[in-house]
Scaffold this active site. Structure first.
Site, PDB file in Angstrom:
ATOM      1  N   SER A 276      21.102  19.827  74.635  1.00 45.94           N
ATOM      2  CA  SER A 276      20.136  20.921  74.634  1.00 45.94           C
ATOM      3  C   SER A 276      19.541  21.073  76.038  1.00 45.94           C
ATOM      4  O   SER A 276      19.360  20.086  76.757  1.00 45.94           O
ATOM      5  CB  SER A 276      19.018  20.637  73.624  1.00 45.94           C
ATOM      6  OG  SER A 276      17.912  21.491  73.842  1.00 45.94           O
ATOM      7  N   LYS A 282      18.956  15.810  71.793  1.00 46.90           N
ATOM      8  CA  LYS A 282      19.943  16.542  70.994  1.00 46.90           C
ATOM      9  C   LYS A 282      21.387  16.208  71.388  1.00 46.90           C
ATOM     10  O   LYS A 282      21.714  16.044  72.562  1.00 46.90           O
ATOM     11  CB  LYS A 282      19.744  18.052  71.137  1.00 46.90           C
ATOM     12  CG  LYS A 282      18.436  18.572  70.577  1.00 46.90           C
ATOM     13  CD  LYS A 282      18.364  18.424  69.069  1.00 46.90           C
ATOM     14  CE  LYS A 282      19.325  19.362  68.359  1.00 46.90           C
ATOM     15  NZ  LYS A 282      19.047  20.773  68.619  1.00 46.90           N
ATOM     16  N   GLU A 289      30.729  24.208  65.210  1.00 49.27           N
ATOM     17  CA  GLU A 289      29.991  25.454  65.002  1.00 49.27           C
ATOM     18  C   GLU A 289      30.772  26.659  65.530  1.00 49.27           C
ATOM     19  O   GLU A 289      30.794  27.729  64.905  1.00 49.27           O
ATOM     20  CB  GLU A 289      28.626  25.361  65.674  1.00 49.27           C
ATOM     21  CG  GLU A 289      27.691  24.371  64.983  1.00 49.27           C
ATOM     22  CD  GLU A 289      26.379  24.168  65.731  1.00 49.27           C
ATOM     23  OE1 GLU A 289      26.178  24.858  66.766  1.00 49.27           O
ATOM     24  OE2 GLU A 289      25.575  23.330  65.300  1.00 49.27           O
TER      25      GLU A 289
END
Length: 458
Positions: A276, A282, A289
């Protein structure tokens, strides 16, 4: 340069030229255009339709063009309408009048039909090869995890204990069906449209069987109007690609769930994760995805072509030029997704203890507790109710069925005895499932042997 200007008295509007041109994307099958032209020229010479010496000149000229394109010596430019015009103009420039004979007995309609079919045929094989590599990784994971417990789900709720091998085997089956579909498409599409002409054949004595053979087809197509206007094979392939992406998307969704902090079933390799820009903790499953997201992109290509084809009368119409850009994008998208997904699962690690604890604490052995009572003579519907009461008791105490005392079991039903703990252990719950297709290791090893044979033979 145009191949069709003779009956026109003025130049085409530049905007029309740009709108009509396809070389920006159909140059992608320059190899197929040359391959088809070599076969056509060879046949023309053997049939005596053009002098054999000129046929040989054409073939050598085309081979030279191919070599120069691939070495970077020759660049395909957008001054031409399409790849066919570029090839013919370049050939004539190099070998002179002999090059003008290449298009004898051929139309751009059957030429483009051939090129697209040749290109798609190879893409079917390429996609199949990618799927086989993915399945080899899945099979390796299955072999290593026949005793790795995890919860199986229905309605995204824990249902019964399974193994990683069993869970991944479900995807092996999906991709096996995908490969079967690709095989079927290949078998149906592998017929040669060259020689159909614009739509009604030609008066030249073409040997369509010869050109089909030279190009690796089973034979020539049998209706010239269908030959130039058929895109069924492409619709079928895009449909198969959409199904492949649907399977990858389902698998990706599970990867995202398993990778979440709440589950922590897996650890993705750093090489297949991202971070992130603001949250340093993160580690995101971006590959999964993106595969999930790109599924809609492939669906779009299928729907676009179906929509394009739905109102087209026989035979060829310019609308069909729209079959290429989205299809090319879908071909590349699916191959890329399969390859990246393969790398992601090949390098990820399983948190075995976490998965086993999740299976144990999710009442996945409740069905086995009910089966235990049935084997002791309790009618199933009564057994179902008894175990339901036990589950409610466990929820109130925040414990698993394994953690109940024998007294607590007997308080609900005197039928329970010490052997209940063995009956509901994860090992027993999985091992005693001996029906073909179930997660038991004995069965799973038989299935893996079947999959090994499949991979060897296919």
């Amino acid at each position: 340069m145009k191949l069709w200007g003779g009956r026109f008295t003025k130049e085409t509007n530049e905007l029309v030229n740009n709108f009509n041109a396809s070389i920006s994307f159909d140059q992608k099958f320059y190899k197929q255009d040359i391959e088809g032209s070599i076969a056509h020229a060879t046949m023309l010479g053997k049939q005596g339709i053009i002098p054999e010496s000129e046929s040989e000149q054409i073939v050598e000229g085309l081979k030279g063009i191919l070599a120069d394109i691939e070495s970077g010596k020759l660049e395909i430019t957008d001054e031409y309408e399409d790849i066919h015009t570029f090839m013919e103009a370049t050939l004539i420039e190099r070998i002179g009048d002999a090059g003008k004979r290449l298009h004898t007995g051929r139309s751009r309609n059957d030429q483009v039909a051939l090129d697209m079919r040749l290109f798609t045929r190879q893409e079917v094989l390429n996609t199949d090869a990618e799927l086989k590599e993915l399945m080899a990784v899945i099979l390796r994971i299955m072999k290593e995890n026949t005793h790795t417990f995890m919860p199986g789900f229905t309605h995204l709720q824990k249902a019964q204990p399974v193994t990683v091998a069993h869970h991944f085997g479900a995807y092996f089956e999906m991709f096996k069906r995908d490969r079967s579909r690709l095989h079927d498409i290949y078998e149906r599409m592998n017929y040669c449209p060259l020689g159909a002409g614009a739509l009604a054949g030609t008066t030249y004595p073409l040997d369509r069987e010869l050109t089909a053979s030279l190009l690796g087809f089973y034979g020539p197509t049998l209706n010239s109007m269908d030959s130039v206007s058929d895109r069924d094979y492409l619709i079928e392939f895009l449909s198969a690609l959409s199904t492949i992406m649907m399977h990858l998307s389902r698998f990706s969704e599970e990867i995202c769930i398993w990778n979440s902090n709440e589950y922590r079933f897996i650890e993705l390799d750093d090489a297949f994760s991202t971070g992130s820009s603001i949250m340093p903790q993160k580690k995101n499953p971006d590959i999964a995805e993106l595969v999930r997201g790109k599924t809609g992109r492939v669906y779009g290509a299928l729907m676009s072509l179906l929509t394009t084809m739905k109102g087209i009368p026989l035979a060829y119409n310019k609308d069909m030029q729209e079959d290429k850009e989205l299809s090319f994008d879908a071909f590349d998208t699916v191959k890329g997704c399969i390859s990246l997904f393969k790398g992601m699962i090949d390098t990820m690690k399983f948190n075995n203890k976490r998965m086993e604890a999740s299976a144990k604490n999710g009442f996945t052995n409740a069905t086995d507790a009910a089966d235990y009572l049935v084997k002791k003579g309790v009618p199933f519907r009564e057994a179902h109710g008894i175990v339901g009461q036990l589950v409610l008791m466990c929820i109130e105490k925040n414990i698993a069925l394994d953690d109940l005392s024998l007294e607590e079991y007997k308080a609900v039903s005197p039928v329970f005895d010490e052997d209940i703990y063995e009956a509901i252990s994860l090992q027993t719950c999985v091992d005693k499932r001996l029906t073909l297709g179930a997660p038991g290791p004995e069965v799973m090893n038989k299935v893996i042997a079947i999959y090994d044979k499949y991979m060897d033979e296919n």
